[in-house]
Scaffold this active site. Structure first.
Site, PDB file in Angstrom:
ATOM      1  N   ASP A  50      -1.707   6.985   6.181  1.00  0.00           N
ATOM      2  CA  ASP A  50      -2.732   6.017   5.792  1.00  0.00           C
ATOM      3  C   ASP A  50      -2.978   5.148   7.028  1.00  0.00           C
ATOM      4  OD1 ASP A  50      -4.194   3.851   4.903  1.00  0.00           O
ATOM      5  OD2 ASP A  50      -2.863   3.345   3.230  1.00  0.00           O
ATOM      6  N   TRP A  92       0.834  -1.208   0.000  1.00  0.00           N
ATOM      7  CA  TRP A  92       0.000   0.000   0.000  1.00  0.00           C
ATOM      8  C   TRP A  92       0.863   1.250   0.000  1.00  0.00           C
ATOM      9  CZ3 TRP A  92      -4.349  -1.283  -1.804  1.00  0.00           C
ATOM     10  CH2 TRP A  92      -4.994  -2.450  -1.408  1.00  0.00           C
ATOM     11  N   LYS A  94     -12.180  -1.595   7.319  1.00  0.00           N
ATOM     12  CA  LYS A  94     -11.458  -2.429   8.288  1.00  0.00           C
ATOM     13  C   LYS A  94     -11.996  -2.186   9.705  1.00  0.00           C
ATOM     14  CE  LYS A  94      -8.348  -3.161   4.758  1.00  0.00           C
ATOM     15  NZ  LYS A  94      -7.620  -2.394   3.765  1.00  0.00           N
TER      16      LYS A  94
HETATM   17  C1  LIG Z   1      -7.033  -1.947   2.624  1.00  0.00           C
HETATM   18  C2  LIG Z   1      -5.977  -0.911   2.586  1.00  0.00           C
HETATM   19  C3  LIG Z   1      -5.895   0.038   1.545  1.00  0.00           C
HETATM   20  C4  LIG Z   1      -6.817   0.006   0.359  1.00  0.00           C
HETATM   21  O1  LIG Z   1      -8.036   0.519   0.675  1.00  0.00           O
HETATM   22  P1  LIG Z   1      -9.177   0.711  -0.456  1.00  0.00           P
HETATM   23  O2  LIG Z   1     -10.223   1.432   0.331  1.00  0.00           O
HETATM   24  O3  LIG Z   1      -9.574  -0.649  -0.903  1.00  0.00           O
HETATM   25  O4  LIG Z   1      -8.605   1.520  -1.547  1.00  0.00           O
HETATM   26  C5  LIG Z   1      -4.917   0.994   1.629  1.00  0.00           C
HETATM   27  N1  LIG Z   1      -4.045   1.036   2.646  1.00  0.00           N
HETATM   28  C6  LIG Z   1      -4.080   0.131   3.645  1.00  0.00           C
HETATM   29  C7  LIG Z   1      -3.094   0.225   4.755  1.00  0.00           C
HETATM   30  C8  LIG Z   1      -5.046  -0.870   3.637  1.00  0.00           C
HETATM   31  O5  LIG Z   1      -5.091  -1.770   4.632  1.00  0.00           O
END
Ligand SMILES: *Cc1c(COP(=O)(O)O)cnc(C)c1O
Length: 357
Positions: A166, A99, A190
């Protein structure tokens, strides 16, 4: 059979959150209508938006100068929003996984990107610690929890430049100091809600930082000015987020979520370290994630991998297959995972040990 959901995302939510969501799909707020068929500009939905934003501020202890936004596009679209809105000349990125790499790739479309450190050389099994953040960068981007590799930053970083994080997979699981961060974002699916909404927490002084023209929908100022209602927001995921926020508050807030996360993680890592059939994949124990717990069969037991997967699945352990980049197993233990789920997984590992030792 009782199933425990260890999936990495979309993932487990508290049962009462699911119940309140399904009820609202049939009838919302005593209106005689479904949440799905009413205007997002109705006062009933406006109340949902207002309370969700207020509860994010309350639970995270955000100071006055931070805005909470709910937008579409997922965390992946934020990889582009961030440089679009913040990168004038140069940005710094810490590369701790897939990511983080994807976030960095988008930034390269907008300016110079400095990768201050990377753990790619060792398949992201640790979080780099010795690096220098360039003082002339427009911002420094980190990924606080690396969902695929099971590493996590357990402490806030002191950054000389605005810190962008993030927090898709560990928001609301750890008490942190929001004043250390300029922007925090993540996909909600999540720890917060179902898929379809993205949360953004932005300090107001980060708005209007670049000279380029920004398309309306990608400009944070649009969403701040319109209270996340410039266009139709994802109403159902926002409603579900509100239910999770209420649930977290009722259960004791983020400090209690952190206590539970540590309790689950200590129990499961304890078993991984004790049980001779398994080993953890994260090299540096202090970097072990409380949310995504990754392990593989230990040396000499590699041939039992498929058998353990079937054994555990038959006992109701759902979604423990590791990501293809790591292999083995990943037990994602988000906020809604009860300690009973982790106890059941630990017992499963112990029963499997008895069969094979
Ligand atoms: C799941 C995840 C993403 C991707 O998220 P989307 O909403 O599917 O774009 C990005 N960064 C991290 C750390 C993630 O766990």
């Amino acid at each position: 059979m009782k199933k425990y959901n260890f999936t990495a995302g979309p993932c487990i939510l508290a049962p009462e959150v699911m119940k309140a969501t399904s009820d609202a799909c049939i009838e919302f707020d005593g209106m005689g209508l479904s949440l799905m068929e009413i205007s997002h500009r109705s006062k009933n939905f406006q109340a949902v938006m207002d309370e969700a934003q207020a509860l994010v501020k309350e639970l995270l202890n955000l100071p006055e100068d931070y805005e909470v936004l709910f937008v579409g596009g997922g965390a992946s679209t934020q990889f582009c929003y961030i440089p679009y809105n913040l990168l004038e000349k140069k940005a710094a990125y810490l590369n701790t996984g897939v990511w983080a790499t994807k976030a960095q790739k988008e930034a390269k479309l907008f300016g110079e990107v400095v990768e201050v450190a990377s753990s790619a050389d060792d398949n992201f099994t640790y979080v780099p610690k010795d690096y220098t953040i360039p003082a002339d960068a427009d911002y420094f981007h980190i990924t606080t929890n690396n969902t695929i590799y099971g590493t996590e930053l357990h402490h806030d970083i002191n950054s000389p430049v605005p810190l962008v994080a993030d927090m898709s997979s560990d928001i609301f699981s750890r008490v942190f100091d929001p004043t250390k961060y300029a922007v925090i974002y993540g996909g909600a699916q999540k720890n917060l809600s179902i898929a379809g909404v993205t949360f953004v927490i932005i300090r107001k002084d980060m708005l209007g930082k670049v000279s380029r023209q920004i398309p309306t929908m990608i400009d944070y100022r649009t969403h701040v000015k319109k209270g996340s209602m410039f266009n139709t927001p994802p109403v159902l995921p926002i409603f579900t987020a509100l239910q999770t926020l209420r649930w977290m508050k009722k259960e004791g807030g983020v400090a209690e979520m952190e206590r539970r996360a540590k309790e689950r993680a200590d129990l499961l890592y304890g078993e991984i370290d004790r049980n001779p059939l398994f080993r953890g994949t994260v090299k540096c124990k202090e970097d072990r994630s409380y949310m995504n717990i990754c392990f593989v069969m230990a040396e000499g037991y590699e041939n039992l991998q498929d058998e353990f997967f079937e054994f555990a699945t038959a006992r109701g352990m759902h979604g423990i297959k590791g990501h293809r980049d790591v292999g083995g197993f990943r037990a994602s233990c988000y906020n809604a995972m009860p300690i009973e789920g982790v106890k059941a997984l630990v017992e499963t590992m112990q029963e499997f040990e008895k069969l094979h030792k």
